[in-house]
Design a protein around this motif. Structure first.
Motif, PDB file in Angstrom:
ATOM      1  N   GLY A   6      35.221  31.573  56.193  1.00 36.76           N
ATOM      2  CA  GLY A   6      35.510  30.910  54.985  1.00 36.76           C
ATOM      3  C   GLY A   6      35.559  31.717  53.766  1.00 36.76           C
ATOM      4  O   GLY A   6      34.710  32.999  53.818  1.00 36.76           O
ATOM      5  N   THR A   7      35.616  31.545  52.601  1.00 37.90           N
ATOM      6  CA  THR A   7      35.344  32.254  51.364  1.00 37.90           C
ATOM      7  C   THR A   7      34.835  31.659  50.252  1.00 37.90           C
ATOM      8  O   THR A   7      34.897  30.402  50.294  1.00 37.90           O
ATOM      9  N   LEU A   8      34.061  32.232  49.336  1.00 38.56           N
ATOM     10  CA  LEU A   8      33.461  31.767  48.344  1.00 38.56           C
ATOM     11  C   LEU A   8      34.378  32.393  47.130  1.00 38.56           C
ATOM     12  O   LEU A   8      34.509  33.642  46.905  1.00 38.56           O
ATOM     13  N   SER A   9      34.861  31.573  46.024  1.00 36.66           N
ATOM     14  CA  SER A   9      35.556  32.434  44.883  1.00 36.66           C
ATOM     15  C   SER A   9      34.424  32.562  43.921  1.00 36.66           C
ATOM     16  O   SER A   9      33.305  31.822  43.563  1.00 36.66           O
ATOM     17  N   VAL A  10      34.824  33.674  43.060  1.00 37.87           N
ATOM     18  CA  VAL A  10      34.034  34.240  41.835  1.00 37.87           C
ATOM     19  C   VAL A  10      35.035  34.202  40.879  1.00 37.87           C
ATOM     20  O   VAL A  10      36.014  34.914  40.887  1.00 37.87           O
ATOM     21  N   SER A  11      34.364  33.341  39.755  1.00 41.70           N
ATOM     22  CA  SER A  11      35.108  33.803  38.576  1.00 41.70           C
ATOM     23  C   SER A  11      34.158  34.283  37.446  1.00 41.70           C
ATOM     24  O   SER A  11      32.808  34.158  37.430  1.00 41.70           O
ATOM     25  N   ILE A  12      35.152  34.813  36.360  1.00 39.13           N
ATOM     26  CA  ILE A  12      34.095  35.400  35.382  1.00 39.13           C
ATOM     27  C   ILE A  12      34.387  34.808  34.103  1.00 39.13           C
ATOM     28  O   ILE A  12      35.545  34.722  33.621  1.00 39.13           O
ATOM     29  N   LYS A  13      33.378  34.510  33.376  1.00 37.83           N
ATOM     30  CA  LYS A  13      33.534  34.076  31.836  1.00 37.83           C
ATOM     31  C   LYS A  13      33.304  35.281  30.898  1.00 37.83           C
ATOM     32  O   LYS A  13      32.032  35.669  31.004  1.00 37.83           O
ATOM     33  N   PRO A  14      34.146  35.927  30.397  1.00 37.17           N
ATOM     34  CA  PRO A  14      33.952  37.308  29.609  1.00 37.17           C
ATOM     35  C   PRO A  14      32.960  37.006  28.472  1.00 37.17           C
ATOM     36  O   PRO A  14      32.605  36.165  28.090  1.00 37.17           O
ATOM     37  N   PRO A  15      32.089  38.164  28.265  1.00 37.32           N
ATOM     38  CA  PRO A  15      31.201  38.100  27.050  1.00 37.32           C
ATOM     39  C   PRO A  15      31.889  37.709  25.866  1.00 37.32           C
ATOM     40  O   PRO A  15      33.263  37.961  25.768  1.00 37.32           O
ATOM     41  N   ALA A  16      31.483  37.136  24.667  1.00 35.44           N
ATOM     42  CA  ALA A  16      32.034  37.056  23.591  1.00 35.44           C
ATOM     43  C   ALA A  16      32.348  38.246  22.800  1.00 35.44           C
ATOM     44  O   ALA A  16      31.916  39.166  23.091  1.00 35.44           O
ATOM     45  N   GLY A  17      33.375  38.166  21.980  1.00 35.18           N
ATOM     46  CA  GLY A  17      33.904  39.177  21.408  1.00 35.18           C
ATOM     47  C   GLY A  17      35.415  39.342  21.594  1.00 35.18           C
ATOM     48  O   GLY A  17      36.010  40.158  20.641  1.00 35.18           O
ATOM     49  N   GLY A  18      36.040  38.911  22.689  1.00 27.47           N
ATOM     50  CA  GLY A  18      37.347  39.017  22.784  1.00 27.47           C
ATOM     51  C   GLY A  18      38.011  40.239  23.442  1.00 27.47           C
ATOM     52  O   GLY A  18      39.299  40.199  23.700  1.00 27.47           O
ATOM     53  N   GLN A  19      37.217  41.277  23.718  1.00 25.07           N
ATOM     54  CA  GLN A  19      38.078  42.149  24.306  1.00 25.07           C
ATOM     55  C   GLN A  19      38.116  42.332  25.827  1.00 25.07           C
ATOM     56  O   GLN A  19      38.797  43.292  26.371  1.00 25.07           O
ATOM     57  N   TYR A  20      37.647  41.273  26.623  1.00 28.42           N
ATOM     58  CA  TYR A  20      37.733  41.051  27.988  1.00 28.42           C
ATOM     59  C   TYR A  20      38.414  39.706  28.075  1.00 28.42           C
ATOM     60  O   TYR A  20      38.342  39.005  27.593  1.00 28.42           O
ATOM     61  N   ALA A  21      39.087  39.872  29.428  1.00 20.49           N
ATOM     62  CA  ALA A  21      39.591  38.353  30.169  1.00 20.49           C
ATOM     63  C   ALA A  21      39.536  38.579  31.604  1.00 20.49           C
ATOM     64  O   ALA A  21      39.067  39.696  32.102  1.00 20.49           O
ATOM     65  N   ASP A  22      39.495  37.499  31.978  1.00 18.52           N
ATOM     66  CA  ASP A  22      39.537  37.312  33.631  1.00 18.52           C
ATOM     67  C   ASP A  22      40.896  36.443  34.005  1.00 18.52           C
ATOM     68  O   ASP A  22      40.673  35.082  34.001  1.00 18.52           O
ATOM     69  N   ARG A  23      41.857  36.920  33.961  1.00 12.43           N
ATOM     70  CA  ARG A  23      42.974  36.113  34.187  1.00 12.43           C
ATOM     71  C   ARG A  23      43.527  36.278  35.823  1.00 12.43           C
ATOM     72  O   ARG A  23      44.183  35.424  36.332  1.00 12.43           O
ATOM     73  N   ARG A  24      43.289  37.342  36.383  1.00 10.18           N
ATOM     74  CA  ARG A  24      43.930  37.592  37.719  1.00 10.18           C
ATOM     75  C   ARG A  24      42.545  37.259  38.705  1.00 10.18           C
ATOM     76  O   ARG A  24      41.486  37.228  38.358  1.00 10.18           O
ATOM     77  N   GLY A  25      42.902  36.965  39.873  1.00 11.15           N
ATOM     78  CA  GLY A  25      41.754  36.528  40.836  1.00 11.15           C
ATOM     79  C   GLY A  25      40.936  37.905  41.239  1.00 11.15           C
ATOM     80  O   GLY A  25      41.195  38.937  41.213  1.00 11.15           O
ATOM     81  N   ASN A  26      39.746  37.371  41.598  1.00 11.12           N
ATOM     82  CA  ASN A  26      38.576  38.325  41.744  1.00 11.12           C
ATOM     83  C   ASN A  26      38.319  38.542  43.110  1.00 11.12           C
ATOM     84  O   ASN A  26      38.689  37.618  44.008  1.00 11.12           O
ATOM     85  N   THR A  27      37.571  39.402  43.620  1.00 14.58           N
ATOM     86  CA  THR A  27      37.143  39.617  44.944  1.00 14.58           C
ATOM     87  C   THR A  27      36.219  38.443  45.404  1.00 14.58           C
ATOM     88  O   THR A  27      35.685  37.919  44.718  1.00 14.58           O
ATOM     89  N   ARG A  28      36.646  37.850  46.681  1.00 15.80           N
ATOM     90  CA  ARG A  28      35.960  36.820  47.399  1.00 15.80           C
ATOM     91  C   ARG A  28      34.951  37.149  48.034  1.00 15.80           C
ATOM     92  O   ARG A  28      35.073  38.374  48.714  1.00 15.80           O
ATOM     93  N   VAL A  29      33.935  36.305  48.331  1.00 16.44           N
ATOM     94  CA  VAL A  29      33.029  36.712  49.196  1.00 16.44           C
ATOM     95  C   VAL A  29      33.266  36.165  50.488  1.00 16.44           C
ATOM     96  O   VAL A  29      33.293  34.542  50.545  1.00 16.44           O
ATOM     97  N   LEU A  30      33.336  36.601  51.959  1.00 12.90           N
ATOM     98  CA  LEU A  30      33.629  36.252  53.015  1.00 12.90           C
ATOM     99  C   LEU A  30      32.352  35.466  53.667  1.00 12.90           C
ATOM    100  O   LEU A  30      31.323  36.224  53.746  1.00 12.90           O
ATOM    101  N   VAL A  31      32.474  34.218  54.127  1.00  9.90           N
ATOM    102  CA  VAL A  31      31.460  33.964  54.976  1.00  9.90           C
ATOM    103  C   VAL A  31      31.843  33.873  56.425  1.00  9.90           C
ATOM    104  O   VAL A  31      32.974  33.025  56.548  1.00  9.90           O
ATOM    105  N   VAL A  32      30.984  34.157  57.325  1.00  7.89           N
ATOM    106  CA  VAL A  32      31.257  34.333  58.759  1.00  7.89           C
ATOM    107  C   VAL A  32      30.450  33.628  59.471  1.00  7.89           C
ATOM    108  O   VAL A  32      29.111  33.724  59.337  1.00  7.89           O
ATOM    109  N   ALA A  33      30.505  32.831  60.536  1.00  7.69           N
ATOM    110  CA  ALA A  33      29.699  32.034  61.370  1.00  7.69           C
ATOM    111  C   ALA A  33      29.060  33.398  62.288  1.00  7.69           C
ATOM    112  O   ALA A  33      29.557  34.348  62.496  1.00  7.69           O
ATOM    113  N   GLU A  34      27.563  33.063  62.505  1.00  5.61           N
ATOM    114  CA  GLU A  34      26.906  33.977  63.259  1.00  5.61           C
ATOM    115  C   GLU A  34      27.346  34.028  64.862  1.00  5.61           C
ATOM    116  O   GLU A  34      27.580  33.129  65.126  1.00  5.61           O
TER     117      GLU A  34
END
Length: 157
Positions: free
Chosen positions: A129-157
């Motif tokens: 399965g996967t875990l999603s990661v989202s980003i809340k950019p720092p204050a100041g307005g020069q950054y955005a997070d509109r596209r999907g980010n790298t996901r963390v893959l979780v695999v059974a042992e």
């Protein structure tokens, strides 16, 4: 006093007979319009060239990118399009196809990395399965997070 009024009437009559002002008016308006449009174009080009108004898309680089169910510590580095770390961003890890109890959050330090502890689980009969990661950019307005980010893959042992 009478001669002053007569002089003014004479000048007014001369002004009404003078057609040059009426002929020159449309030409002056056209020139003013052309100069105004050219000036506006130059100003808009200057504004669009200002880099401070541009917005950069952020991405996250998780470490490790592949993990197993159970309590794990993830280091999440937030980077700009040039790969430089971004300080002051908040990262939020949530369950996607792998489950989490709630969400895990962290704030990036000067090195652009935040550390969060997660305990992912997989559903019945699921090997990954996967875990999603989202980003809340720092204050100041020069950054955005509109596209999907790298996901963390979780695999059974």
């Amino acid at each position: 006093m009478r001669s002053l009024a007569a002089t003014e009437r004479r000048r007014f009559a001369e002004l009404r007979r003078d057609n040059r002002a009426i002929e020159g008016l449309p030409v002056r308006l056209v020139i003013a319009l052309v100069v105004g449009v050219a000036s506006l174009s130059v100003m808009l080009n200057m504004v669009s060239g200002v880099e401070g108004l541009a917005v950069s898309e952020l991405d996250v680089r998780p470490s490790p990118e592949v993990t197993t169910p159970g309590e794990q510590e993830l280091a999440l580095t937030v980077v700009d399009p040039d790969g430089r770390p971004v300080a002051g961003a908040t990262v939020v890890v949530a369950g996607d196809t792998a489950r989490l109890d709630g969400v895990a959050t962290g704030r990036t330090g000067a090195n652009g990395t935040a550390t969060v502890t997660v305990a992912p689980t997989l559903g019945p009969n699921r090997e990954q399965g996967t875990l999603s990661v989202s980003i809340k950019p720092p204050a100041g307005g020069q950054y955005a997070d509109r596209r999907g980010n790298t996901r963390v893959l979780v695999v059974a042992e």
